[in-house]
Motif scaffolding. Structure first.
Motif, PDB file in Angstrom:
ATOM      1  N   GLU C  53       0.828  -1.200   0.000  1.00  0.00           N
ATOM      2  CA  GLU C  53       0.000   0.000   0.000  1.00  0.00           C
ATOM      3  C   GLU C  53       0.865   1.254   0.000  1.00  0.00           C
ATOM      4  O   GLU C  53       1.832   1.374   0.746  1.00  0.00           O
ATOM      5  N   GLY C 113      -2.318  -1.813  -9.191  1.00  0.00           N
ATOM      6  CA  GLY C 113      -3.570  -1.323  -8.625  1.00  0.00           C
ATOM      7  C   GLY C 113      -3.395   0.094  -8.097  1.00  0.00           C
ATOM      8  O   GLY C 113      -2.262   0.558  -7.870  1.00  0.00           O
ATOM      9  N   TRP C 115      -3.740   1.402  -5.266  1.00  0.00           N
ATOM     10  CA  TRP C 115      -3.079   1.556  -3.972  1.00  0.00           C
ATOM     11  C   TRP C 115      -1.759   0.806  -3.915  1.00  0.00           C
ATOM     12  O   TRP C 115      -1.180   0.662  -2.840  1.00  0.00           O
ATOM     13  N   GLN C 116      -1.291   0.296  -5.042  1.00  0.00           N
ATOM     14  CA  GLN C 116      -0.048  -0.493  -5.023  1.00  0.00           C
ATOM     15  C   GLN C 116       1.178   0.356  -5.344  1.00  0.00           C
ATOM     16  O   GLN C 116       1.179   1.118  -6.316  1.00  0.00           O
TER      17      GLN C 116
END
Lengths: 139, 139, 139
Positions: C53, C113, C115-116
């Motif tokens: 995250e 992604g 939030w990656q």
């Protein structure tokens, strides 16, 4: 060499391991690739990927249980608690397993061992839709 | 782009880390690939792959020991016990490490750091023959 | 298909997670690759790679803290102690996370992604320069 992209979406209903071997194979079998590489990425950091035994469901139970004990859902252990008691353990379990898996295709067959299955490992308690990016490169 | 497939078989004699760097390199050096990707998959779920230090054998001892303490061979901890006390811990250790490794080849050289070696991590107590699928894609 | 190699060097100042998403993207955006695979390898065994995250820094704190408790810096626990109390725990943390990550590029975009983020996970206490090999294959 051809490149083909595909997305598989899995609706999860709480913690646990969800097999997606059949979803991957039924898509793959329609592609005209003899030999190549299949790169699978999960686009999330609170769920992850594992290749595990596809025979005894107790293996999946024990895996879930082991990771729960290793990274307990206890807010006192973590600073990151705003997203719920299951979120920081989910990030830890994700770091301990895999965000991505790269597999080989040989003679139209996905090279997995007899007892190997592909699993999405959901670490959150609530329902989620998880996106598994599939990228096939080969000829 | 060419694609070449190969299998390396390792006969294990109980738990521990078995280097296969030499086996991989001696095969790779015969292939006419300048640049490319080497995808290595282990076709089992009770043994796994790690890249680790190739210098001090104590590192390998400590790794084995650490994972044994983390996932003890104690049937009371698991539901999946029918295949022996070492089987469920083996699946856990496999989930914690790697089923596959993707490496790069540049100018005919496998890109590994000076201290990096390729290891099969056997988690079962009995002898096994482990299949490591090698898939080379490049030109 | 084209193949492009690149090295990103990260100077670390002790234990912790160092984002290199921006470094990777700013290089990637200059390459003329629409679709392809990016293989990232860390050429060390006492630091590793994770996708995690990129929002709350507490997640990074908790991750570091979790791994420190799991593999404590205590020479009494290990045989391999000659390189300092942080070295064997570093090898263990490296085995538990990743030496390499394979990502997909689709339509010039790195498939991560929302939030990656990409992180180098430094496990040693002293300063180090860590080499992250980047290998892009596509067209």
């Amino acid at each position: 060499m051809k490149q083909i992209f595909h997305e598989i979406r899995i609706n999860t209903k709480g913690q646990g391991l969800y097999s997606f071997t059949n979803e991957t194979l039924s898509w793959l079998n329609k592609q005209k690739i003899n030999n190549g590489i299949l790169n699978i990425n999960i686009l999330h950091t609170s769920a992850s990927l594992v290749i595990q035994e596809n025979a005894d469901p107790n293996v999946l139970y024990d895996l879930k249980n082991f990771f729960d004990k290793l990274a307990p859902m206890d807010n006192k252990l973590y600073k990151h608690t705003t997203e719920g008691k299951d979120d920081m353990p989910a990030h830890i379990k994700s770091a301990l397993t895999n965000n991505q898996i790269t597999l080989s295709i040989k003679g139209k067959k996905l090279m997995l061992g007899t007892w190997q299955g592909l699993y999405l490992f959901e670490h959150r308690l609530e329902r989620h839709t998880r996106i598994l990016s599939h990228h096939l490169i080969g000829n």
